[in-house]
Design an enzyme around this catalytic site. Sequence first.
Site: not given
Ligand code: BES
Ligand code: MN
Length: 497
Positions: A279, A353
Amino acid sequence: MEFNVKHGALETIKTGCLVVGINEARTLSGSAAHLDGICGGQISAAVKRGDITGKSGQSLMLFALPGISAQRVLLVGTGKAGDISDRDWRKLAQKVVATLKNGGATDAVLALAELPVKNRDLYARSRLLVETVRESLYQFDQFKSKKADKPRLKKCTLWSADKADADALKRAIAHGQAISDGTDLTRDLGNLPGNVCTPTYLAKEAKALAKQFKGIEAEVLDEKDMKALGMGSLLAVSAGSAEPAKLIRLSYQGTEAKAKPHVLVGKGITFDTGGISLKPGASMDEMKYDMCGAATVLGVFKAVVSLQLPINLTVLIASAENMPSGTATKPGDIVTSMSGQTIEILNTDAEGRLVLCDALTYAERFNPASVVDIATLTGACIVALGSHTTGVMGNNDQLIEQLLDAGKQADDRGWQLPLFDEYQEQLDSPFADIANIGGPKAGTITAACFLSRFTKAYPWAHLDIAGTAWISGGKEKGATGRPVPLLTQYLLNQVQG
Ligand code: BES
Ligand code: MN
Ligand code: ZN
């Protein structure tokens, strides 16, 4: 905070503070008008002078009114004349706490039961009052050397003129306190930093919670156990971390053993760096909140068990830390889930997931009445619904309806997004049975589509709480404890019909 119930003549009640309402039309509530008559019109005189208009968020403290035993009378604005909205009702409770928390009074008597709140009976509006008072009193200062002052206000009494109201008020207090105790636990766990709250820590917390009550079954699977069960998807997430993954289960039997349990599954990523699909740095600290689904199921469990609801409830937590390292899962890696389906992990940041799917397969063995998973699953959900509304999806319309209704009742709302078949194709992989991402469109829906491949054996719903589980940045930053009220209401409704 202690809550209790009182009736009888308001003016003779000995208390630090009596709280009464006035609306924007400058109409005193029944209780306020009654007190005004006794004290020779001092309340209406203050209103005439313009010291308070009755707008929501306003208040006026009056001291030592003649003929009234209470030391103070706090007049609070209830907003527009007529039925009060949930939002103004909550604002009123927040204002009462802000004014009294560190004031002179150590107890207060709230003469607010008579006030009309839109679509809420005495029980519902009183419970919301209790929950909002508790919510406003919440503090998290575990890691501060200098602790915040303990609130001076220790006791709230819900007053009603009519003795017949006592049952509804007592029920509102019992339910409101249990939901608030659960919510506080969820907020505490959510606010803990990732170096404290690891999967191992969550497992210890769950076991400690089980010990607080009689007859709770606790089970913690370690990585060896999960490997034996074939949970290749969940283990792919913890592969890069020094912290071992845990699959945690608590089961409560509140009714006959043969009644199918309600099952809740929480995403428990104790820190989400994104893994190799790292991230960006900004606000990454907030990914300590990526275990708020897990914290929620523990909060709901606590509420249900402390109320001893006559239902069977099992909660599961899929917990891991998502880190990059030489042993981490890489984009393009293919793993086999417990269900036997193979997954091409195209993005290691879509890890929620991956842990949930194996927990959802594991859930089958409990022969569930229904399964609801709760997860901070997608940033896309924040884009779609913002921070006020939880995303609701699933494979069973009746279950979804029940969750949406419970959200309305508990003022902890969700909104349904569609899981139409057309979206499923976005998860096609050229190499495995399914890919773990579905491209830039409809990210919340395709994440739920992924989960739907593992939930065919039972009625299932998915709550995406990415927007609602915590408040970002700023002074107000912190876990909200949502959706503990929604889910506890849903389970209360399983009892009450
Ligand atoms: N935990 C995150 C989702 C999230 C991000 C929740 C910011 C709250 C605030 C999740 O694991 C994630 O990183 N999801 C990705 C999915 C994508 C790679 C398909 C996302 O939302 O960017
Ligand atoms: Mn994630
Ligand atoms: Zn995540």
